[in-house]
Design an enzyme around this catalytic site. Structure first.
Site, mmCIF file in Angstrom:
data_model
loop_
_atom_site.group_PDB
_atom_site.id
_atom_site.type_symbol
_atom_site.label_atom_id
_atom_site.label_comp_id
_atom_site.label_asym_id
_atom_site.label_seq_id
_atom_site.Cartn_x
_atom_site.Cartn_y
_atom_site.Cartn_z
ATOM 1 N N LYS A 189 0.853 -1.186 0.000
ATOM 2 C CA LYS A 189 0.000 0.000 0.000
ATOM 3 C C LYS A 189 0.890 1.238 0.000
ATOM 4 O O LYS A 189 1.809 1.347 0.812
ATOM 5 C CB LYS A 189 -0.921 0.000 1.221
ATOM 6 C CG LYS A 189 -2.032 -1.024 1.149
ATOM 7 C CD LYS A 189 -2.905 -0.970 2.382
ATOM 8 C CE LYS A 189 -4.126 -1.868 2.222
ATOM 9 N NZ LYS A 189 -3.772 -3.279 1.947
ATOM 10 N N ASP A 208 -1.413 -1.917 -4.182
ATOM 11 C CA ASP A 208 -2.805 -2.099 -3.774
ATOM 12 C C ASP A 208 -3.546 -0.763 -3.859
ATOM 13 O O ASP A 208 -2.971 0.292 -3.565
ATOM 14 C CB ASP A 208 -2.889 -2.616 -2.336
ATOM 15 C CG ASP A 208 -2.488 -4.074 -2.218
ATOM 16 O OD1 ASP A 208 -2.622 -4.805 -3.217
ATOM 17 O OD2 ASP A 208 -2.039 -4.486 -1.133
ATOM 18 N N ARG A 247 -4.669 -5.979 -11.307
ATOM 19 C CA ARG A 247 -5.493 -6.849 -10.476
ATOM 20 C C ARG A 247 -6.868 -6.195 -10.367
ATOM 21 O O ARG A 247 -6.998 -5.048 -9.919
ATOM 22 C CB ARG A 247 -4.886 -7.012 -9.081
ATOM 23 C CG ARG A 247 -5.748 -7.846 -8.129
ATOM 24 C CD ARG A 247 -5.270 -7.725 -6.688
ATOM 25 N NE ARG A 247 -3.902 -8.179 -6.552
ATOM 26 C CZ ARG A 247 -3.062 -7.732 -5.605
ATOM 27 N NH1 ARG A 247 -3.456 -6.789 -4.762
ATOM 28 N NH2 ARG A 247 -1.832 -8.205 -5.531
ATOM 29 N N GLY A 302 -13.773 -4.351 -4.579
ATOM 30 C CA GLY A 302 -13.547 -3.194 -3.711
ATOM 31 C C GLY A 302 -14.042 -3.476 -2.307
ATOM 32 O O GLY A 302 -15.143 -4.000 -2.139
ATOM 33 N N ALA A 303 -13.230 -3.129 -1.289
ATOM 34 C CA ALA A 303 -13.545 -3.531 0.082
ATOM 35 C C ALA A 303 -13.750 -2.361 1.045
ATOM 36 O O ALA A 303 -13.982 -2.578 2.224
ATOM 37 C CB ALA A 303 -12.422 -4.426 0.613
ATOM 38 N N ARG A 323 -11.051 -6.246 8.417
ATOM 39 C CA ARG A 323 -11.691 -6.152 7.104
ATOM 40 C C ARG A 323 -12.085 -7.526 6.579
ATOM 41 O O ARG A 323 -13.087 -7.681 5.882
ATOM 42 C CB ARG A 323 -10.767 -5.422 6.120
ATOM 43 C CG ARG A 323 -10.665 -3.918 6.407
ATOM 44 C CD ARG A 323 -9.984 -3.162 5.284
ATOM 45 N NE ARG A 323 -8.565 -3.460 5.208
ATOM 46 C CZ ARG A 323 -7.629 -2.830 5.931
ATOM 47 N NH1 ARG A 323 -7.973 -1.886 6.804
ATOM 48 N NH2 ARG A 323 -6.361 -3.146 5.778
ATOM 49 N N ARG A 324 -11.295 -8.565 6.922
ATOM 50 C CA ARG A 324 -11.666 -9.925 6.504
ATOM 51 C C ARG A 324 -12.935 -10.369 7.245
ATOM 52 O O ARG A 324 -13.791 -11.036 6.673
ATOM 53 C CB ARG A 324 -10.526 -10.908 6.793
ATOM 54 C CG ARG A 324 -9.233 -10.643 6.049
ATOM 55 C CD ARG A 324 -9.319 -10.761 4.531
ATOM 56 N NE ARG A 324 -9.968 -9.656 3.865
ATOM 57 C CZ ARG A 324 -9.415 -8.478 3.646
ATOM 58 N NH1 ARG A 324 -8.203 -8.222 4.059
ATOM 59 N NH2 ARG A 324 -10.076 -7.543 2.988
#
Length: 305
Positions: A98, A132, A182, A186-187, A286-287
């Site tokens: 990132k 990312d 990639r 989107g998260a 986030r997961r």
């Protein structure tokens, strides 16, 4: 209820106090399912095991809330350490990062300096680097810096998010660079002014950009656990005679593991996103936000200890 849980976990992912406490107490309560350990040595062992199963990897040294030049430089050093380990051990692995961790929010000069250091090390070790994509407020700046670095280096790609309205234009705009992208849904939690609020619209846009990028002749990583997107891609490449070496599927470490192995057996390239490091808390939250099943797994792990 599911949306309430998702919003709660996304909110907690940004909590600096909880991030600090997580660093102090280490990988507990199920985080080890999604994170390959706190050191590069532990992560290397995980990569070797995945490679033995013919799974490719991209490794990510986790980091959040980088506020100083010293922290950004330290994060870049960790990335270089990982890249050198990949080269030394001859691992089938790329590197993801990132740019906020490299100083994106501090200055252009700092992030460009750190990115060039990383890309030089990656070139020496034969490692590909993917930037990312983060939240919408950083999207334009990330793409601008990616264009700059892509004009200097061949071993760099980035991420494009299907839930943003701007994405189709970005695919068209970047095509002249013949980029390795990639593609993801989107998260991040984004306002309806900039992102599709409905899942069905995100899914349709995801299919659209997969088709656009593949038919443009560019390498495409389809990063999704959604079976519908996997099947769509399979049919698309079959219909247009797109060779298997022009695309790959990507999934996160610890999620749909059996499906990853099945795709390899079917003859597809499959890359696993493997994060590691002490700053795992935000990633872990986030997961949990993405799938309620992940929460159930963690609770089970807590009460079985």
């Amino acid at each position: 209820m599911e949306q309430v849980m998702k919003n709660a976990f996304l909110f907690m992912s940004k909590n600096k106090f909880l991030t600090k406490m997580a660093k102090k107490y280490g990988l507990r309560f199920g985080a080890g399912r999604f994170v390959a350990g706190e050191t590069i040595d532990l992560a290397t062992k995980v990569i070797k095991d995945l490679n033995k199963k013919n799974l490719k990897v991209t490794i990510d040294y986790l980091g959040e809330f980088v506020d100083t030049v010293e922290e950004a430089n330290e994060m870049a050093d960790h990335c270089i350490e990982a890249i050198e380990a990949i080269g030394k051990e001859k691992l089938n692995s790329q590197c993801s990062l990132k740019m906020t961790s490299m100083g994106l929010d501090i200055s252009d000069e700092l992030v460009l300096s750190n990115m060039r250091r990383i890309l030089e090390a990656a070139k020496k070790s034969g490692v590909f680097v993917t930037i990312d994509m983060e939240d919408f407020t950083r999207c334009e700046k990330t793409i601008r810096i990616f264009k700059q670095l892509r004009s200097e280096y061949d071993n760099i790609g980035t991420v494009i998010q299907a839930y943003l309205y701007r994405t189709e234009n970005d695919i068209t705009d970047l095509n002249s660079l013949k980029p390795n992208l990639r593609l993801v849904k989107g998260a991040y939690k984004e306002p309806a002014e900039v992102a599709f609020p409905e899942k069905k619209d995100v899914d349709e846009n995801f299919k659209k950009i997969i088709k656009m990028h593949l038919l443009n002749g560019n390498f495409t990583a389809i990063a999704s656990h959604d079976e519908a997107m996997i099947e769509y891609t399979k049919q698309l490449v079959k219909e247009h005679n797109i060779p298997n070496d022009q695309f790959e599927f990507q999934m996160l470490y610890g999620i749909r593991t059996e499906r990853q192995l099945e795709l390899v057996k079917e003859g597809y390239n499959m890359r696993v996103y493997v994060p590691y490091g002490t700053d795992w808390y935000g990633y872990f939250m986030r997961r949990l936000a993405e799938r309620p099943a992940n929460v159930a797994f963690v609770l089970k792990g807590m009460f079985s200890k």
